[in-house]
Design a protein around this motif. Sequence first.
Motif, PDB file in Angstrom:
ATOM      1  N   ASP A 111       1.107  -1.356   0.193  1.00 24.45           N
ATOM      2  CA  ASP A 111      -0.177   0.035  -0.090  1.00 24.45           C
ATOM      3  C   ASP A 111       0.605   1.279  -0.048  1.00 24.45           C
ATOM      4  O   ASP A 111       0.671   1.802  -0.717  1.00 24.45           O
ATOM      5  CB  ASP A 111      -1.036  -0.064   0.987  1.00 24.45           C
ATOM      6  N   SER A 112       1.930   1.131   1.032  1.00 26.82           N
ATOM      7  CA  SER A 112       2.681   2.326   0.462  1.00 26.82           C
ATOM      8  C   SER A 112       3.827   2.299  -0.342  1.00 26.82           C
ATOM      9  O   SER A 112       4.890   3.299   0.070  1.00 26.82           O
ATOM     10  CB  SER A 112       3.454   2.486   2.285  1.00 26.82           C
ATOM     11  N   LEU A 113       4.127   1.480  -0.982  1.00 24.70           N
ATOM     12  CA  LEU A 113       5.294   1.277  -2.006  1.00 24.70           C
ATOM     13  C   LEU A 113       6.366   1.126  -0.697  1.00 24.70           C
ATOM     14  O   LEU A 113       7.769   1.501  -1.851  1.00 24.70           O
ATOM     15  CB  LEU A 113       4.580   1.880  -3.190  1.00 24.70           C
ATOM     16  N   GLN A 114       6.463   0.510   0.095  1.00 25.36           N
ATOM     17  CA  GLN A 114       8.001   0.904   0.065  1.00 25.36           C
ATOM     18  C   GLN A 114       8.342  -0.851   1.267  1.00 25.36           C
ATOM     19  O   GLN A 114       7.929  -1.118   1.138  1.00 25.36           O
ATOM     20  CB  GLN A 114       7.987   1.616   1.928  1.00 25.36           C
ATOM     21  N   VAL A 115      10.000  -0.818   0.854  1.00 30.04           N
ATOM     22  CA  VAL A 115      10.430  -2.582   1.043  1.00 30.04           C
ATOM     23  C   VAL A 115      11.501  -2.253   2.179  1.00 30.04           C
ATOM     24  O   VAL A 115      12.831  -0.862   1.863  1.00 30.04           O
ATOM     25  CB  VAL A 115      10.579  -3.155   0.057  1.00 30.04           C
ATOM     26  N   ARG A 116      11.522  -2.599   3.092  1.00 28.65           N
ATOM     27  CA  ARG A 116      12.723  -1.969   4.095  1.00 28.65           C
ATOM     28  C   ARG A 116      12.786  -3.867   4.300  1.00 28.65           C
ATOM     29  O   ARG A 116      12.472  -5.207   4.679  1.00 28.65           O
ATOM     30  CB  ARG A 116      12.335  -2.043   5.146  1.00 28.65           C
ATOM     31  N   ALA A 117      14.214  -4.214   4.452  1.00 28.70           N
ATOM     32  CA  ALA A 117      15.388  -5.440   4.804  1.00 28.70           C
ATOM     33  C   ALA A 117      16.800  -5.545   5.445  1.00 28.70           C
ATOM     34  O   ALA A 117      16.962  -4.386   5.380  1.00 28.70           O
ATOM     35  CB  ALA A 117      15.583  -5.900   3.431  1.00 28.70           C
ATOM     36  N   LYS A 118      16.784  -5.947   6.048  1.00 30.96           N
ATOM     37  CA  LYS A 118      18.370  -5.971   6.965  1.00 30.96           C
ATOM     38  C   LYS A 118      18.856  -7.310   5.745  1.00 30.96           C
ATOM     39  O   LYS A 118      18.487  -8.454   5.637  1.00 30.96           O
ATOM     40  CB  LYS A 118      18.444  -6.884   8.238  1.00 30.96           C
ATOM     41  N   ILE A 119      20.571  -7.258   5.781  1.00 28.12           N
ATOM     42  CA  ILE A 119      21.170  -7.909   4.855  1.00 28.12           C
ATOM     43  C   ILE A 119      22.347  -8.203   5.728  1.00 28.12           C
ATOM     44  O   ILE A 119      22.513  -7.089   6.029  1.00 28.12           O
ATOM     45  CB  ILE A 119      21.566  -7.547   4.135  1.00 28.12           C
ATOM     46  N   HIS A 120      22.961  -9.351   5.786  1.00 28.85           N
ATOM     47  CA  HIS A 120      24.130  -9.992   6.630  1.00 28.85           C
ATOM     48  C   HIS A 120      25.135  -9.705   5.757  1.00 28.85           C
ATOM     49  O   HIS A 120      25.386  -9.699   4.561  1.00 28.85           O
ATOM     50  CB  HIS A 120      24.148 -10.974   6.875  1.00 28.85           C
ATOM     51  N   ARG A 121      26.327  -8.107   6.644  1.00 33.59           N
ATOM     52  CA  ARG A 121      27.608  -8.032   5.832  1.00 33.59           C
ATOM     53  C   ARG A 121      27.724  -9.064   5.366  1.00 33.59           C
ATOM     54  O   ARG A 121      29.039  -9.878   6.510  1.00 33.59           O
ATOM     55  CB  ARG A 121      27.931  -7.185   6.467  1.00 33.59           C
ATOM     56  N   PRO A 122      28.960  -9.572   4.666  1.00 37.01           N
ATOM     57  CA  PRO A 122      29.551 -10.581   4.202  1.00 37.01           C
ATOM     58  C   PRO A 122      31.114 -10.231   4.986  1.00 37.01           C
ATOM     59  O   PRO A 122      31.451  -9.143   4.909  1.00 37.01           O
ATOM     60  CB  PRO A 122      29.338 -10.935   2.873  1.00 37.01           C
ATOM     61  N   GLN A 123      32.217 -10.938   5.109  1.00 36.05           N
ATOM     62  CA  GLN A 123      33.145 -11.085   5.462  1.00 36.05           C
ATOM     63  C   GLN A 123      34.601 -11.330   4.101  1.00 36.05           C
ATOM     64  O   GLN A 123      34.731 -12.034   3.756  1.00 36.05           O
ATOM     65  CB  GLN A 123      34.110 -11.730   6.227  1.00 36.05           C
ATOM     66  N   PRO A 124      34.696  -9.897   3.102  1.00 36.38           N
ATOM     67  CA  PRO A 124      35.938 -10.847   2.307  1.00 36.38           C
ATOM     68  C   PRO A 124      36.695 -11.474   2.324  1.00 36.38           C
ATOM     69  O   PRO A 124      37.217 -11.709   1.038  1.00 36.38           O
ATOM     70  CB  PRO A 124      34.939  -9.119   1.783  1.00 36.38           C
ATOM     71  N   TYR A 125      37.384 -10.738   3.411  1.00 37.52           N
ATOM     72  CA  TYR A 125      38.615 -10.888   4.057  1.00 37.52           C
ATOM     73  C   TYR A 125      39.349 -12.076   4.566  1.00 37.52           C
ATOM     74  O   TYR A 125      39.858 -12.484   5.614  1.00 37.52           O
ATOM     75  CB  TYR A 125      39.403 -10.096   4.331  1.00 37.52           C
TER      76      TYR A 125
END
Length: 420
Positions: A111-125
């Motif tokens: 209805d409000s045309l909005q998406v919120r999400a959390k995303i786990h930060r990878p450990q590139p090294y």
Amino acid sequence: MFKSLSFVLRIALAWSAAFLVGSMFWSATPGYHDGHLIFPIYLITLAFVITGAFSHLGRVRLIAGEVDSSALANRQRRQIEIPFEAGEAFDLVDAAIRELPRIQEVESARDSLQVRAKIHRPQPYGRHWVQRLNPANWLGSLRNQITATVTPVNGTGSVTLLCEPEAAAWSDWFRVDDGTNLENAEAITRAIARRVAEHRRNEQRAAAQTATEKELTVARLNLLHAQVEPHFLYNTLASAQLLTRSEPAQADRMLGHLIQYLRHSLPSADESLSTLGDELERTRAYLEIIRIRMGARLTMEVDVPDALRAISMPPMMLQTLVENAIKHGLEPKPGGGTVWIFARRDEDRVMVTVADNGQGFGVATGGTGIGLKNVRERLRLIYGERASLSVVANVPDGVAATLAVPAVTETPSDKTRGTP
């Protein structure tokens, strides 16, 4: 190079200021004795921080191909225009976010045309134990968050995409995200572009398929129409030629009916639909020609209300049913018989019936059934499931065939299925 150095210098100064303030408070604490340890701790911390900053620079350069202030930022903003209406654009963005690796806690509000999400930060090294000594990792959660808002704009969707750390903005002075939010923003942008392109390809493929199906349908209709063109024309001309020698008046009548028949046949040669009135006139001319050949053995009765004569109908169908009644019912019967043509309206359809009192189903007449098969196929191509043909026994003798077509009074130029 200057932007890279200024970025590293900014983080180093931020940590230096933090250590300066911290040492001032520490020195003011009662019982302060170990001030000589602050400077070595400061140097170790600065080494970790500067190393992390250079790692961040290197990874941003790998992702973006260049280093600028926008790419180096922990918080990424994108404005993406999607050429679909807002609801469809929202569904596309929502799907693109949900397919990101390590995505968590997706909250979608259509209805409000909005998406919120959390995303786990990878450990590139990797997760080396040395990384735990980096004081930048002591400032809280190492997760990122995504916010996407779709704004309707003139029939399209304008997407505001935010990718940022799950931490207050002040933490950006002390900690880098190793380019993870830049990576997330680029990944979502690519996913949206891919989905838009796929949607366009599907539309083009559907349009091409529709055009091909339309061409095939028109070709099949033209072929079927050509197949039901009456072969009796040749017999009629031959009969007229013979009559000119013995009965000129009859030959003249026959040719007059043939002209009337052709007058109602030729104008509809390039159209998908005719009208019940035109088809009735064509069929009358056909029956008059046949009656000259059969004489008193053939009679006909027609009961079609004037209000139904403007109803659209595929050409040659009515005549095909009458031809079947003559060839397979009345001509083989020694005494001949009668052909009835009548029509009635049944709610949103018109029922046109051709009946005869000929030989009926019980006697083999050598027919192939091609005529009725053509009628059914043409009905399917033009009307789909909205039209039908039924053939039943006519008690006590003969056969009754009924065409049921939609009660449409306009004759559209479109020849495709479902648009009569």
